[in-house]
Design a protein around this motif. Structure first.
Motif, short mmCIF file in Angstrom:
data_model
loop_
_atom_site.label_atom_id
_atom_site.label_comp_id
_atom_site.label_asym_id
_atom_site.label_seq_id
_atom_site.Cartn_x
_atom_site.Cartn_y
_atom_site.Cartn_z
N UNK A 181 -16.42 16.93 14.83
CA UNK A 181 -16.99 17.41 15.80
C UNK A 181 -17.31 18.94 15.61
N UNK A 182 -16.58 19.62 14.97
CA UNK A 182 -16.51 21.10 14.62
C UNK A 182 -17.89 20.88 13.71
N UNK A 183 -18.01 20.02 12.75
CA UNK A 183 -19.20 19.95 11.75
C UNK A 183 -20.49 19.59 12.61
N UNK A 184 -20.44 18.72 13.41
CA UNK A 184 -21.63 18.23 14.34
C UNK A 184 -22.19 19.37 15.02
N UNK A 185 -21.24 20.14 15.51
CA UNK A 185 -21.82 21.59 16.17
C UNK A 185 -22.43 22.22 15.22
N UNK A 186 -21.92 22.76 14.27
CA UNK A 186 -22.65 23.48 13.19
C UNK A 186 -23.86 22.90 12.68
N UNK A 187 -23.84 21.43 12.17
CA UNK A 187 -25.20 20.89 11.82
C UNK A 187 -26.14 20.78 12.94
N UNK A 188 -25.63 20.70 14.10
CA UNK A 188 -26.83 20.80 15.44
C UNK A 188 -27.40 22.11 15.10
N UNK A 189 -26.84 23.43 14.93
CA UNK A 189 -27.26 24.62 14.97
C UNK A 189 -28.03 24.84 13.78
N UNK A 190 -27.78 24.06 12.66
CA UNK A 190 -28.72 24.30 11.61
C UNK A 190 -30.00 23.66 11.66
N UNK A 191 -29.70 22.36 12.36
CA UNK A 191 -31.01 21.54 12.22
C UNK A 191 -31.87 21.76 13.45
N UNK A 192 -31.51 22.58 14.59
CA UNK A 192 -32.25 23.01 15.63
C UNK A 192 -33.15 24.18 15.06
N UNK A 193 -34.33 24.14 15.49
CA UNK A 193 -35.44 25.27 15.19
C UNK A 193 -35.23 26.45 16.04
N UNK A 194 -35.34 27.28 15.74
CA UNK A 194 -35.14 28.71 16.33
C UNK A 194 -35.93 28.68 17.70
N UNK A 195 -37.12 28.15 17.88
CA UNK A 195 -37.81 28.06 19.24
C UNK A 195 -37.57 27.12 20.00
N UNK A 196 -36.71 26.21 19.55
CA UNK A 196 -36.19 25.02 20.51
C UNK A 196 -35.04 25.25 20.96
#
Length: 149
Positions: free
Chosen positions: A97-112
């Motif tokens: 779960x913690x990894x998924x949170x960080x992965x989501x922040x890595x994968x999301x674009x800065x403008x999204x």
């Protein structure tokens, strides 16, 4: 029992090795990420590589659990191995779960502005149940061995 131990060791090794596949071949690992993060389809290779490395932490906890379980099967009188296996199984869904949170922040674009939901699924609860089962087996076996003497 040898086949079970070999299988556990092999799966533990593959669990640690699998995220490195995403570092080497990010395009193939992207499909894995899209299953969980639908917004990851446009991810850059560097983002996929970072996400793959973030999967290394929960996978390592799971691999440690499998390794300790295999060693406990080999030497059932060493109960701490089973307790470490239970701890690894317990940590796996938490780290996932913690990894998924960080992965989501890595994968999301800065403008999204992508939102991430923390999911408590039956699959994650299974690993907590597995941890309790392994812990109970070790404890009951220890109590059985010490009561006979």
């Amino acid at each position: 029992m040898l086949i079970i131990r070999i299988t556990l060791f092999l799966v533990a090794f593959l669990m640690v090795l699998y995220p490195f596949w995403g570092v080497i071949y990010p395009a193939s690992y992207l499909n894995e990420l899209v299953e969980t993060f639908s917004f990851a389809q446009q991810a850059k290779p560097e983002q996929v590589q970072q996400a793959a490395l973030l999967h290394l932490l929960p996978n390592s906890a799971f691999a440690l659990a499998l390794f300790c379980l295999a060693k406990f099967i080999q030497n059932p009188s060493y109960y701490k191995l089973a307790k470490f296996a239970a701890l690894g199984f317990l940590l796996y869904p938490i780290l996932l779960v913690i990894g998924d949170i960080f992965i989501a922040s890595v994968l999301s674009q800065p403008d999204q502005q992508e939102s991430v939901a923390i999911e408590l699924s039956g699959q994650k609860l299974f690993y907590i149940l597995l941890a309790m089962i392994v812990w109970a087996i070790a404890k009951s076996q220890y109590e059985y061995q010490t009561s006979d003497k």
